[in-house]
Each structure stands twice: as C-alpha cells, then as structure tokens.
Design an enzyme around this catalytic site. Sequence first.
Site, PDB file in Angstrom:
ATOM      1  N   GLY A  23       2.468   0.315   0.503  1.00 13.01           N
ATOM      2  CA  GLY A  23       3.759   0.469  -0.143  1.00 13.01           C
ATOM      3  C   GLY A  23       3.708   1.569  -1.173  1.00 13.01           C
ATOM      4  O   GLY A  23       2.637   2.007  -1.594  1.00 13.01           O
ATOM      5  N   GLY A  25       6.146   3.160  -4.723  1.00 15.06           N
ATOM      6  CA  GLY A  25       7.308   3.009  -5.585  1.00 15.06           C
ATOM      7  C   GLY A  25       7.372   4.105  -6.612  1.00 15.06           C
ATOM      8  O   GLY A  25       6.722   5.155  -6.479  1.00 15.06           O
ATOM      9  N   GLY A  26       8.144   3.865  -7.666  1.00 15.13           N
ATOM     10  CA  GLY A  26       8.337   4.885  -8.681  1.00 15.13           C
ATOM     11  C   GLY A  26       7.084   5.186  -9.481  1.00 15.13           C
ATOM     12  O   GLY A  26       6.908   6.304  -9.969  1.00 15.13           O
ATOM     13  N   MET A  27       6.218   4.177  -9.655  1.00 22.54           N
ATOM     14  CA  MET A  27       5.019   4.361 -10.461  1.00 22.54           C
ATOM     15  C   MET A  27       3.830   4.869  -9.651  1.00 22.54           C
ATOM     16  O   MET A  27       3.034   5.655 -10.154  1.00 22.54           O
ATOM     17  CB  MET A  27       4.638   3.038 -11.126  1.00 22.54           C
ATOM     18  CG  MET A  27       5.502   2.659 -12.308  1.00 22.54           C
ATOM     19  SD  MET A  27       5.035   3.551 -13.794  1.00 22.54           S
ATOM     20  CE  MET A  27       3.448   2.809 -14.151  1.00 22.54           C
ATOM     21  N   THR A  29       1.371   4.298  -5.615  1.00 23.58           N
ATOM     22  CA  THR A  29       1.204   3.908  -4.221  1.00 23.58           C
ATOM     23  C   THR A  29       0.109   2.864  -4.121  1.00 23.58           C
ATOM     24  O   THR A  29      -0.874   2.909  -4.865  1.00 23.58           O
ATOM     25  CB  THR A  29       0.836   5.122  -3.357  1.00 23.58           C
ATOM     26  OG1 THR A  29       1.869   6.107  -3.477  1.00 23.58           O
ATOM     27  CG2 THR A  29       0.681   4.739  -1.894  1.00 23.58           C
ATOM     28  N   VAL A  30       0.284   1.911  -3.209  1.00 26.54           N
ATOM     29  CA  VAL A  30      -0.730   0.898  -2.942  1.00 26.54           C
ATOM     30  C   VAL A  30      -1.296   1.150  -1.548  1.00 26.54           C
ATOM     31  O   VAL A  30      -0.538   1.293  -0.581  1.00 26.54           O
ATOM     32  CB  VAL A  30      -0.154  -0.527  -3.042  1.00 26.54           C
ATOM     33  CG1 VAL A  30      -1.249  -1.562  -2.779  1.00 26.54           C
ATOM     34  CG2 VAL A  30       0.480  -0.764  -4.402  1.00 26.54           C
ATOM     35  N   LYS A  44      -4.390   0.269  -5.931  1.00 30.25           N
ATOM     36  CA  LYS A  44      -3.145   0.763  -6.511  1.00 30.25           C
ATOM     37  C   LYS A  44      -3.420   2.017  -7.326  1.00 30.25           C
ATOM     38  O   LYS A  44      -4.371   2.056  -8.113  1.00 30.25           O
ATOM     39  CB  LYS A  44      -2.493  -0.294  -7.396  1.00 30.25           C
ATOM     40  CG  LYS A  44      -1.105   0.107  -7.912  1.00 30.25           C
ATOM     41  CD  LYS A  44      -0.360  -1.080  -8.483  1.00 30.25           C
ATOM     42  CE  LYS A  44       1.080  -0.714  -8.837  1.00 30.25           C
ATOM     43  NZ  LYS A  44       1.868  -1.877  -9.277  1.00 30.25           N
ATOM     44  N   ASP A 138       8.212 -10.338 -14.364  1.00 26.64           N
ATOM     45  CA  ASP A 138       8.824  -9.942 -13.091  1.00 26.64           C
ATOM     46  C   ASP A 138       8.389 -10.886 -11.978  1.00 26.64           C
ATOM     47  O   ASP A 138       7.978 -10.465 -10.901  1.00 26.64           O
ATOM     48  CB  ASP A 138       8.445  -8.496 -12.743  1.00 26.64           C
ATOM     49  CG  ASP A 138       9.361  -7.896 -11.676  1.00 26.64           C
ATOM     50  OD1 ASP A 138      10.486  -8.423 -11.485  1.00 26.64           O
ATOM     51  OD2 ASP A 138       8.958  -6.915 -11.022  1.00 26.64           O
TER      52      ASP A 138
END
Length: 739
Positions: A23, A25-27, A29-30, A44, A138
């Site tokens: 996956g 995202g904004g921060m 990649t995993v 991560k 979260d």
Amino acid sequence: MPSPLTHDDPQAFGPYRPVARLGSGGMGTVYLARTAGGRTVALKTMHARIASDTAFRTRFRLETDAARVVGERYGAGVVDADPRAETPWFATEYVLGPPLDDAVELCGPLPEQSVRALGAALCGALGQLHASDVVHRDLKPSNVLLTAYGPKIIDFGIARAAGDDRLTRVGVAVGTPAFMSPEQASGQEHSAAGDVFALAGLLVFAATGRPPFGHGQAADLLYRVQYAEPDLTGVPSSLVPLLAQCLDKNPFRRPATDWLAAELHDGSGEFADHLPDAVLADIGRRAAEVWQIMPQRLLAPADEPDMAETVAPARWSRRRLLLTGGTATLAVAAAGTAGVWAWNERGGSGPDRPPAPGPSNRLLPRKRLDSIWQIQVDEDDLFEEVMQPGQLHVVGDMVVTVAPHLIGVTAKTGQRQWASNLMDSDWQVATDGERVLGLGPSDEGASSGKAGGDPLLVTSIDLLTGELNDPQVSLPEFNGELVGDQLVCTANGIAYVVAGRGKFVHSRFTANQTWYLFAVDLSTGKRLWTTPLPARRSGSVRLYFLSAAVVGRDLVALQEANDGTVHAVVRDTRSGAVRWDRPLAGVKASSVQLPLVTDARHLYLGAGELRALRLRDGRTAWESKSSRPGRTYGPPALKNGTLYAIEKGLGMVALDPGSGRVKWEEQGGQGVEADLKAVPVIGTDHAYSRRASKLWAIDLSSHAPTDSYRTTGNRFIAHEKSRTVISMGGNFLAAFPLR
C-alpha cells in the site's frame, strides 16, 4: 492485496529487499520485504519528498515507538528500524490475517461471541498503550488485523503521548471521521477515553457491517459524531447498553478498558474458537499465499531511464552496528513471520510446521504482579555482553532508564513524565543523583566533525521535559558515531568520557582508531584533562569501562584488558593519571557490569568470592576464601556500614565491610534458590532478593523471609524517597514496597 514494485522503488532497506507493495499513502509506502535468509516482514517507509521535514521525521519516529509499546501480542512487533536513514523505515512482523473490514465484507457481520472476544482483546491492546501514556487516535476496522491468536492493531501514524500537542493543532481534526471521538472531531484533546469511543464504533461495525454514525461526507460525519446519537440498530441487545456507554459524548462517563474487557468476555478459550469458519479459512489462505509471492518490478516508462536506487546506509546506531558482527548476529536472523504458519522465534519451527498454540487471549492488559504500579517498556537484551541492559537511574523523585528511548517515570506513582525522542539506544546515560547526563552523536552533521563522523555531544537532560539542556557540549575532535564512545560516570558537575577518533566500521574497535579518557566541566563545556587509552584489540566487543564511580579524588573503575582479564584501576580525578592498576584473578567481565560498590576505604567485589580492595593502594583488605573457603557469592550491596550479598545455597548474608566478618546469615532455609546475578536491595527494616519469579523480603531483625512479590524483573534498585523498590525486566518497569 500485494501489487508489483514500481521501477523506482528502492532495491533494499538495510538487510530487507522489497518483494511487493502492500500500500501507499500520503506519508509513505508499505512493502512486503524479505531478508536473504527468507524472513518476511512488512516494511514501512517515508516518502523521500518529505523525509527532510523534521516534523514528519518526528512523527515517523513516534509511530515506530508506539508500535514498540503495543508489542507483539497486540500489534505487529517491530523487528528493525532506521529512523535516521536518508529514507526512514521500520520493519515489523508480517501479520497473516485479514483486516476487520475485509473479514466483515467476506462473511458479513460477526456473531456476538466474535464481537465480544474481539472487543475484550482490543481492550487489552489499548490498556497496554494507555499504561504507557500513548493513545492511538485512529482505531478503525482497516487498522485491526485478525489472526488465529488474537487481533493486532497497526498503523500508529498519528498515535502520540497523551497530552502531547506538538504534532497537532487545537481546532484541527486528525483521524478517520467515521470512527472519531467527539472531542477529536472538534479538534480538542483525544485522551484514552477517545480510543474507547473509537473501539465502540469499531465493534458496532463488526456487529452490523456499518459505522455507528453512518457514511457520507467528512463534514457530515464530523457533525453527527459530535451531536447525533449513534445508530445501534442490529447490535445484539445484550451489547447495546455497554456500547452506548462507550459512545457517550462526555469522555468522563466512558468506562476504562479493564472494566470494559471484563464486561465483554470472560477470557475463556482461544481467540480462534470465537471466529467464524470463513475468517479462519481466509487466515489460512493468506498464510499459504505469502510464500508464493515472488518479486515483480514494473518497467520504467519508455521515455524515462530506470532510476531504481538502493537506499544508502546512513549512520547506524550502536545497536545496529553490533548486530552486524560478533555473536549478536544471530539476533537478526532469529525469526520469521507471524500468523498461523509463523516461524517460531523461540522454538525454531519453520513454514512447513505451525508453531505451538499461543496463550489464550486473556483480558489482562498487564501482567499480574504484586506491584504498586507497573508500566510496559520495550527492552532489548541483545547487548548484555557489551553493557548491562536497561540500567535504572535514581534522580530526585524519578527513575530514569533507556527502554529503548530515554524515559522519566515518577517513582511513587509510575506516571511516565516524558519520553525523550532525542535520546535512544544510540545514547548513553549517567547520573549523580541530582542530574542526568547524556552522551551521543550530535545532529550537526558529519561535515562539521574533525574525527571521522558527527561530533560527540555531552549534555544534561531537563528532568521536567526530557529535553536537552544548555550548554550542549559539542566535541568535534571526537567521532560521536563510534560504537566505543562511553559516558563513564559523572560527579560534582564533571562528566568522565571515553571517546575516539577514526572512521566507524561494522565492529566494536579497530586498530586504526585512537581512544582517550577525558573530563569535561558541564558548566563551562571545557575539557579539564585528556589522557590517551591503550589500544583495544581489533574486534573487541565490550566498552573500555565495565563500571566506574568517583570516590573523593579517585576515579575508581573496572576495565577489561585485551587478554580478557578484568582490572581494578584507580585514577586521579584532577589529572586522569593512574594511581594503581591491579588484575583481578577469577573475575569475569560479564559479571561485574554493575554499579560499583565502594565506601571511603574500599572497593567491594562479588560474583565469585567476596573481597575488599583498599582504595589507597589496591591491596586486598580481606577476602572470603580465607574465612569461608569454597563459598560463592553474587554482587554485593552496601548500606549503613553493612555489606550484604547472596551466598549460593544459603541466601542473604551480612558482613562487616572493614573485616569481612559475617554478622548474620539468612534463617529458614529458603535462600537456596536466591539469584546470584541480581544485586540485593536494602531498605530500613528489610533486604530484598530475587528468587525465581519473586522478589523476597528478608527481615533485618529476624534474618528470615517475611514476604514475597511476583515480578518479571531481573534488575532492582531502591528509590528511598518514594519508599519503593524499582524493578525492570520482562518488558515491565514496576515498583514494590521498600520497608
């Protein structure tokens, strides 16, 4: 599901080679990644475009810290990390199980027994986080993975210490709207009670397949969370009152996690017993498929050359350097992935043999100890042969330790006052009882160093905040990256330091490094004197000093020579000149990596025979082999003119420190199992000794045991001001009565 690597994904992060993308995202990649030995991890990373931003780096590091706090039982255990790399990264076990939202999509709403078991287990996870003053912020279905042994919470990207607003701003909502607490939705403080609210929303989703405040635009969801009543239609009737209480708008009316866990489930059976067959089958499928994933990398666009890069190794921490050489390398290769077909790190099972069943998903967020308080810490015992792990330091009302970051805890209550993200296992710590000093690499950059790397930094720590105090003494003439740098001890405002010059290499010491002992005045930042140290044998593991203390004008120390012998050495604190140097026959370096025991006349040594050396000349004042031949002792403790030690097969003995004459021996015959490695702790009326999994109290009047306390600790220290014995071990910091 895994997807192919892109053409510009890095080739490696440390020892881990990406296999597929999980996956992005904004921060960051995993990745699904593997070592050369086949260990599979979830890795991560932070996007390179934001890696230069200090705030993002801090947030990434806090995420790593929070993942360590929750641990392997309730989360994806952190196996490696390099937050200082050019592209920061951390690796966790690869959890073999679906996220909760996938599980509900697969088999529909979960039955009540599944919801109850899931909720109770997640209470345990949150309880462990909250005990360390960390809130997740979260909690949602996609951040809960279901395994056969229990749920695991992941993604701590916005987790933080309770009350810490450094990474957020009041009035700004951060999180997932459908599962936010009302206070979080309004941009206010999200405490542990906010995680309870989110947990209830997650359980509503598990029971019904929808969030308690429905779906829609973020603004609509934020409004409903703050002002509308939750929709509990479809929730089993027995759960409605309980979840409604958790979803109360007032955080002070929500229950605590331990009470909620007990109301949800009695802890009986294995977690897998409560899961639907379809979910168990999906866990098994994922376990089988992970071994079939092969590396695939997309080609670069036709008009763009392949720029795949390998992440350059930045400065390695002392821990990571040690992992590359010597006996510690086995720690890196020790384990495989977690789940139904997990590699068993302790038992050695492989992917073709499932591990033994794990413990039932008990509802206790913490171990059952007889302690006044206990908090979870993240220990690392890999470097026991280098230095004593997890040393405890008493200073004022606090106890301070590195686990793995420097933390300050109020000794009386167990309240974690601060955790310094500036100081981790790269740093060394010492205290004189009034202040705490730290030694580590400066952040000025290698270009400003004159000795082969970042300058060495010596500073004191603000005991109210954990921040570095001024002046921060930067020493560019020494390489702060060398793994042999050492904060020997501190007294009277003077720090005694070992530091070197030369390039760091992937081993402890090398022949091309030069080493020095010096004293630095912390108030002025000036070095008072510097004296060269003899060269260490290339590849030597232990630091120059095994232990040291200042007594009057003497710097008293135990050192390991290149031939492996231990020497007692006394130096003049005014010049660093050696007063005397004496080899100690029969003493092993690993047994004396403990705080020194001295008074104005003698240095006292145990770990074999007991002996007292005169500080003025190093000669033997007395030794136990003369009066009690053939007896074996552990390390001693000294208080109020009496020397205490554990004698093998007998238990506690008290001796006159001037003559070695035995004053009394423990009565009752219960000292046979006393631990010779643990230093006794002495109170006013009782002495304390570790025996198996208990801390025993021996009455100083009757000389017989009177009480025992269950403990996971293996290191103990007296905090007399709070009347507590502080223990550390088994990933817990705890306190017991000191009488």
